[in-house]
Motif scaffolding. Structure first.
Motif, PDB file in Angstrom:
ATOM      1  N   MET A 121      10.063   7.467   5.761  1.00 27.99           N
ATOM      2  CA  MET A 121       8.792   6.839   5.368  1.00 27.99           C
ATOM      3  C   MET A 121       7.699   7.901   5.193  1.00 27.99           C
ATOM      4  O   MET A 121       6.875   7.808   4.299  1.00 27.99           O
ATOM      5  N   GLN A 145       5.315   8.682   1.994  1.00 32.55           N
ATOM      6  CA  GLN A 145       3.860   8.764   2.124  1.00 32.55           C
ATOM      7  C   GLN A 145       3.342  10.082   1.560  1.00 32.55           C
ATOM      8  O   GLN A 145       2.359  10.115   0.821  1.00 32.55           O
ATOM      9  N   VAL A 204       4.749   0.664  -7.600  1.00 29.52           N
ATOM     10  CA  VAL A 204       5.366   1.307  -6.429  1.00 29.52           C
ATOM     11  C   VAL A 204       4.646   0.850  -5.164  1.00 29.52           C
ATOM     12  O   VAL A 204       5.277   0.465  -4.166  1.00 29.52           O
ATOM     13  N   GLY A 205       3.312   0.866  -5.222  1.00 31.44           N
ATOM     14  CA  GLY A 205       2.537   0.397  -4.074  1.00 31.44           C
ATOM     15  C   GLY A 205       2.856  -1.050  -3.739  1.00 31.44           C
ATOM     16  O   GLY A 205       2.957  -1.430  -2.567  1.00 31.44           O
ATOM     17  N   GLN A 206       3.012  -1.860  -4.783  1.00 28.95           N
ATOM     18  CA  GLN A 206       3.317  -3.277  -4.535  1.00 28.95           C
ATOM     19  C   GLN A 206       4.706  -3.444  -3.919  1.00 28.95           C
ATOM     20  O   GLN A 206       4.925  -4.341  -3.095  1.00 28.95           O
ATOM     21  N   CYS A 242       6.063  -1.245  -1.893  1.00 30.17           N
ATOM     22  CA  CYS A 242       5.884  -0.881  -0.469  1.00 30.17           C
ATOM     23  C   CYS A 242       5.377  -2.105   0.291  1.00 30.17           C
ATOM     24  O   CYS A 242       5.894  -2.463   1.354  1.00 30.17           O
ATOM     25  N   GLY A 243       4.320  -2.722  -0.280  1.00 31.68           N
ATOM     26  CA  GLY A 243       3.678  -3.852   0.381  1.00 31.68           C
ATOM     27  C   GLY A 243       4.614  -5.037   0.539  1.00 31.68           C
ATOM     28  O   GLY A 243       4.572  -5.745   1.546  1.00 31.68           O
ATOM     29  N   HIS A 277       6.554  -4.385   3.636  1.00 31.52           N
ATOM     30  CA  HIS A 277       5.713  -4.321   4.832  1.00 31.52           C
ATOM     31  C   HIS A 277       5.089  -5.673   5.172  1.00 31.52           C
ATOM     32  O   HIS A 277       4.738  -5.936   6.310  1.00 31.52           O
ATOM     33  N   GLN A 278       4.932  -6.515   4.164  1.00 28.89           N
ATOM     34  CA  GLN A 278       4.350  -7.833   4.385  1.00 28.89           C
ATOM     35  C   GLN A 278       5.170  -8.641   5.381  1.00 28.89           C
ATOM     36  O   GLN A 278       4.638  -9.281   6.274  1.00 28.89           O
TER      37      GLN A 278
END
Lengths: 160, 309
Positions: free
Chosen positions: A42, A46, A143-145, A147-148, A151-152
């Motif tokens: 991870m 990051q 990509v960010g979405q 990840c989310g 993590h959600q």
């Protein structure tokens, strides 16, 4: 209760209690190694996203080579086999030091689908990251979405 | 003996008067029937209100990712100390959803927490924030809701036990804890006022980020200072300047992308919130950031360094 069964019951109780105490104080080395591996993985996501994000947000100048390198790393990372990162018993309900919720192990198919979505978004980013700032910015969003999306549901809320 | 009886009668009468007064004070109070008169709803403008108000975050079916035309079938579960609330179907279906409701029915539900049959709605639905919304925005929102797809999934009853299942008592809750006006008062510039509108009214950020008392009323003295997670472990973060040291640009970037300043990614409920926020114009996100900088700072004990995955 006969005296023999009483002794057996007492013995079992002692075994269970000491077993639990052992589990609490000594992390299984396989579990500990898995947690270290996935947290390191991870961190690498990051680190590479930070390079691209700093360019996307205008904090540093866009550099096509650096962007392509970071996106290439993300694409490679997203396709690594992580099966030994997630041993049974390494969830946040079983051990300290992890935010990986037990739901990960209960919904394996969904987790794999979300991992595949990340790999797809990372490949799309890798295809354009060196072609210009606007292209890279547009491809970083998914990509960010991705990840989310994971993590959600699967990362325990922290204490912030 | 006769005197005693008379006293008793008087006591009963006083009790009845008090009870009647209580019922009157706590009665469901829908909007005036003409509250929407003269306002035409614009569905396009309503899409922005819908995003800012975060309707999709609660009313989409469980596990569904926000798309452009969300299906508001309901079914998401919200655990709380009072029981589990299950978001209803608010799709345009005439039976299962709100297709059969009039505009003023919808506006009364959104802004007063009153159902078309005149019952109090539970404040898990953030009407306590939406009551600060502008009527034109609500008209636009209603027009947009009517344009979204229908879904026939029936709404499920909330799983709320005694005494919280007595809806009549919610009138008392509204009387005690209902929003009376803006929490951040004082002289604000246009951008800060816009931010306040987005945070306090439409965005209903305080519903999660402000702690509550034992009866579920917001502790307004700790506005946005973070709160225990009502669904269980962990805390909802402090987003006053005492807890959040991000720059305004960093707050905007987070609401647009879900990345924190050190490029961790948002998790939990904020993922759905960001799926809405990134649909707003950048100046709205900048207004939110400007407002957050004005909130009285509350310093909470530093959290333990959080473990990773």
């Amino acid at each position: 209760m006969t005296s023999i069964s009483r002794i057996v019951a007492a013995g079992l109780t002692v075994a269970v209690v000491t077993g639990a105490a052992f589990a609490a104080s000594h992390l299984d080395p396989i579990v500990a190694a898995g947690i270290t591996a996935r947290q390191s993985h991870m961190k690498l996501y990051q680190h590479n996203i930070a390079v691209l994000g700093a360019m996307a947000q205008g904090n540093i100048d866009y550099d096509a080579d650096a962007a392509a390198a970071a996106a290439g790393n993300l694409a490679a990372l997203s396709t690594l086999n992580q099966s030994t990162y997630w041993p049974l018993g390494s969830d946040s309900a079983s051990v300290e030091g992890t935010r990986a919720l037990p739901a990960i192990w209960e919904n394996g198919d969904d987790v794999m689908a979300k991992a595949a979505a990340l790999a797809e978004a990372a490949a799309a980013l890798n295809a354009v990251a060196g072609s210009g700032l606007a292209e890279m910015q547009a491809a970083l969003g998914p990509v960010g979405q991705a990840c989310g999306a994971c993590h959600q549901t699967y990362r325990k809320r922290d204490d912030g | 003996m006769l005197k005693r009886l008379r006293q008793l009668n008087r006591l009963i009468l006083a009790g009845l008067v008090l009870a009647a007064l209580g019922l009157w004070l706590t009665r469901p109070q829908p909007l005036a029937p003409d509250a929407l008169d003269g306002l035409a709803g614009d569905p396009l403008a309503g899409a922005a209100v819908f995003a800012a108000a975060g309707c999709a975050s609660c009313h989409m079916a469980p596990g569904v990712v926000r798309g452009d035309d969300p299906v508001l079938a309901g079914g998401r579960r919200f655990a709380s100390p009072f029981g589990t609330f299950i978001a209803p179907n608010i799709s345009s279906d005439p039976e299962a959803g709100i297709g059969g409701w009039s505009d003023i029915d919808l506006a009364s539900a959104i802004m007063r927490g009153v159902s078309p049959t005149g019952e109090h709605l539970y404040p898990a639905f953030p009407y306590n924030a939406y009551l600060l919304a502008e009527m034109q925005d609500v008209a636009n929102l209603i027009a947009y809701l009517r344009s979204l797809p229908a879904d026939a999934t029936p709404s499920q009853p909330h799983e709320v036990g005694f005494p919280f299942n007595i809806r009549l008592a919610l009138g008392g809750w509204k009387l005690l804890f209902g929003t009376r006006g803006w929490t951040l008062d004082g002289a604000l510039g246009p951008q800060e006022r816009r931010g306040r509108y987005l945070v306090e009214a439409l965005g209903h950020c305080a519903e999660c980020h402000t702690p509550r008392n034992r009866l579920g009323g917001l502790e307004r003295g700790l506005w946005l200072a973070g709160a225990p997670n009502p669904a269980g472990e962990g805390r909802i973060p402090n987003i006053t300047p005492g807890g959040l040291d991000w720059s305004e640009a960093q707050i905007v970037a987070y609401l647009q992308t879900g990345f924190t300043p050190d490029f961790d990614s948002a998790g939990g409920e904020m993922v759905d919130v960001i799926a809405n926020m990134r649909r707003l114009p950048e100046q709205d996100l900048a207004a939110i950031a400007a407002y957050l900088k004005l909130v009285p700072p509350v310093v909470t004990a530093a959290a333990e360094p959080s473990a990773g995955n």
